[in-house]
Write a protein that holds these residues in place. Structure first.
Motif, PDB file in Angstrom:
ATOM      1  N   PRO A   1     -22.726   2.682 -39.138  1.00  0.00           N
ATOM      2  CA  PRO A   1     -22.430   1.531 -39.987  1.00  0.00           C
ATOM      3  C   PRO A   1     -21.786   1.972 -41.308  1.00  0.00           C
ATOM      4  CG  PRO A   1     -24.675   1.444 -39.190  1.00  0.00           C
ATOM      5  CD  PRO A   1     -24.144   2.794 -38.847  1.00  0.00           C
ATOM      6  N   ASP A   2     -20.921   1.114 -41.822  1.00  0.00           N
ATOM      7  CA  ASP A   2     -20.308   1.389 -43.119  1.00  0.00           C
ATOM      8  C   ASP A   2     -21.372   1.317 -44.198  1.00  0.00           C
ATOM      9  OD1 ASP A   2     -17.788   1.653 -42.017  1.00  0.00           O
ATOM     10  OD2 ASP A   2     -17.297  -0.446 -42.319  1.00  0.00           O
ATOM     11  N   ASP A   3     -21.151   2.056 -45.277  1.00  0.00           N
ATOM     12  CA  ASP A   3     -22.093   2.066 -46.406  1.00  0.00           C
ATOM     13  C   ASP A   3     -21.714   1.053 -47.474  1.00  0.00           C
ATOM     14  OD1 ASP A   3     -23.602   4.068 -45.267  1.00  0.00           O
ATOM     15  OD2 ASP A   3     -22.395   5.651 -46.183  1.00  0.00           O
ATOM     16  N   GLN A   4     -21.054  -0.005 -47.104  1.00  0.00           N
ATOM     17  CA  GLN A   4     -20.586  -0.978 -48.090  1.00  0.00           C
ATOM     18  C   GLN A   4     -21.692  -1.906 -48.504  1.00  0.00           C
ATOM     19  OE1 GLN A   4     -17.240  -2.899 -46.326  1.00  0.00           O
ATOM     20  NE2 GLN A   4     -16.047  -1.051 -46.303  1.00  0.00           N
TER      21      GLN A   4
ATOM     22  N   SER B   1     -21.870  -5.603 -32.518  1.00  0.00           N
ATOM     23  CA  SER B   1     -22.689  -5.415 -33.718  1.00  0.00           C
ATOM     24  C   SER B   1     -23.704  -4.307 -33.485  1.00  0.00           C
ATOM     25  CB  SER B   1     -23.453  -6.695 -34.064  1.00  0.00           C
ATOM     26  OG  SER B   1     -22.566  -7.726 -34.374  1.00  0.00           O
TER      27      SER B   1
ATOM     28  N   ASN C   1     -14.983   1.410 -36.240  1.00  0.00           N
ATOM     29  CA  ASN C   1     -15.576   0.467 -37.182  1.00  0.00           C
ATOM     30  C   ASN C   1     -14.548  -0.591 -37.560  1.00  0.00           C
ATOM     31  OD1 ASN C   1     -17.389   2.696 -37.204  1.00  0.00           O
ATOM     32  ND2 ASN C   1     -18.228   1.939 -39.110  1.00  0.00           N
TER      33      ASN C   1
ATOM     34  N   SER D   1     -14.079  -1.993 -40.277  1.00  0.00           N
ATOM     35  CA  SER D   1     -13.529  -1.830 -41.628  1.00  0.00           C
ATOM     36  C   SER D   1     -12.190  -1.097 -41.610  1.00  0.00           C
ATOM     37  CB  SER D   1     -14.515  -1.100 -42.534  1.00  0.00           C
ATOM     38  OG  SER D   1     -14.782   0.185 -42.020  1.00  0.00           O
TER      39      SER D   1
ATOM     40  N   ARG E   1     -27.346   3.164 -37.453  1.00  0.00           N
ATOM     41  CA  ARG E   1     -26.704   4.272 -36.754  1.00  0.00           C
ATOM     42  C   ARG E   1     -27.429   4.531 -35.441  1.00  0.00           C
ATOM     43  NH1 ARG E   1     -26.125  10.508 -38.894  1.00  0.00           N
ATOM     44  NH2 ARG E   1     -25.339  11.329 -36.935  1.00  0.00           N
TER      45      ARG E   1
ATOM     46  N   ARG F   1     -14.931  -8.573 -39.434  1.00  0.00           N
ATOM     47  CA  ARG F   1     -15.126  -7.300 -40.137  1.00  0.00           C
ATOM     48  C   ARG F   1     -16.502  -7.328 -40.784  1.00  0.00           C
ATOM     49  NH1 ARG F   1     -12.346  -6.199 -44.488  1.00  0.00           N
ATOM     50  NH2 ARG F   1     -12.051  -4.010 -44.085  1.00  0.00           N
ATOM     51  N   GLY F   2     -17.082  -6.172 -40.978  1.00  0.00           N
ATOM     52  CA  GLY F   2     -18.363  -6.082 -41.661  1.00  0.00           C
ATOM     53  C   GLY F   2     -18.970  -4.716 -41.457  1.00  0.00           C
ATOM     54  N   PRO F   3     -19.945  -4.357 -42.298  1.00  0.00           N
ATOM     55  CA  PRO F   3     -20.548  -3.020 -42.237  1.00  0.00           C
ATOM     56  C   PRO F   3     -21.212  -2.715 -40.902  1.00  0.00           C
ATOM     57  CG  PRO F   3     -21.467  -4.301 -44.064  1.00  0.00           C
ATOM     58  CD  PRO F   3     -20.488  -5.169 -43.361  1.00  0.00           C
ATOM     59  N   SER F   4     -21.677  -3.743 -40.193  1.00  0.00           N
ATOM     60  CA  SER F   4     -22.355  -3.503 -38.919  1.00  0.00           C
ATOM     61  C   SER F   4     -21.526  -3.962 -37.720  1.00  0.00           C
ATOM     62  CB  SER F   4     -23.713  -4.214 -38.909  1.00  0.00           C
ATOM     63  OG  SER F   4     -23.523  -5.610 -39.021  1.00  0.00           O
TER      64      SER F   4
END
Length: 146
Positions: A143-146, A111, A37, A39, A115, A53-56
């Motif tokens: 994906p990040d949970d941000q 990208s 990821n 992040s 999930r 950078r980014g959640p996806s």
């Protein structure tokens, strides 16, 4: 800048070195790859490497080596690749070359909105006109949970 990225990449790989994917061999070429990821990268390191950078957003990192007199030597290879979900269309990966001392890395963003399993196909050529080797693997993206 690149020294910081290379050091970070090595630190990132260290905890999983024993559990990570084995390198893939194509004759005398040794190909190392990892996917993570975005992040995990500090914002300044990502920016200097030209990565988003980014959640996806994810990052693929590839290094190609050749044994030379018993010691590994970086290969300034030519890479083309794509990533796709199980039901999606292939999306081309835009690899960026990072050279730090004797080390050469190739990194690219990808990208994924949710999930799922991603399929990667990377064509690797040691030099122009050389045989093209294909590396294919799958990786689950979270994906990040941000």
């Amino acid at each position: 800048m690149l020294r910081t990225f290379a050091m970070f990449a090595l630190l990132l790989l260290a905890p999983w070195a024993s559990a990570g994917p084995e390198p893939t061999r194509f004759g005398d070429l040794i190909v190392y790859h990892n996917v993570f990821n975005s992040s995990f990268l500090q914002p300044d390191i990502a920016a200097k490497a030209g990565l988003q950078r980014g959640p996806s957003k994810g990052v693929i990192n590839i290094a190609v080596q050749r044994q030379n007199n018993g010691s590994p030597e970086a290969v300034d290879a030519i890479l083309k690749g794509e990533v796709r979900s199980l039901i999606g269309q292939p999306v081309e990966l835009d690899f960026k070359r990072i050279k730090e001392g004797d080390a050469i890395y190739f990194v690219a963003n990808y990208s994924a909105a949710q999930r799922g399993i991603l399929l990667f196909k990377i064509d690797i050529q040691a030099a122009p006109g050389a045989m093209v080797h294909s590396l294919s693997f799958q990786q689950e993206f979270f994906p990040d949970d941000q």
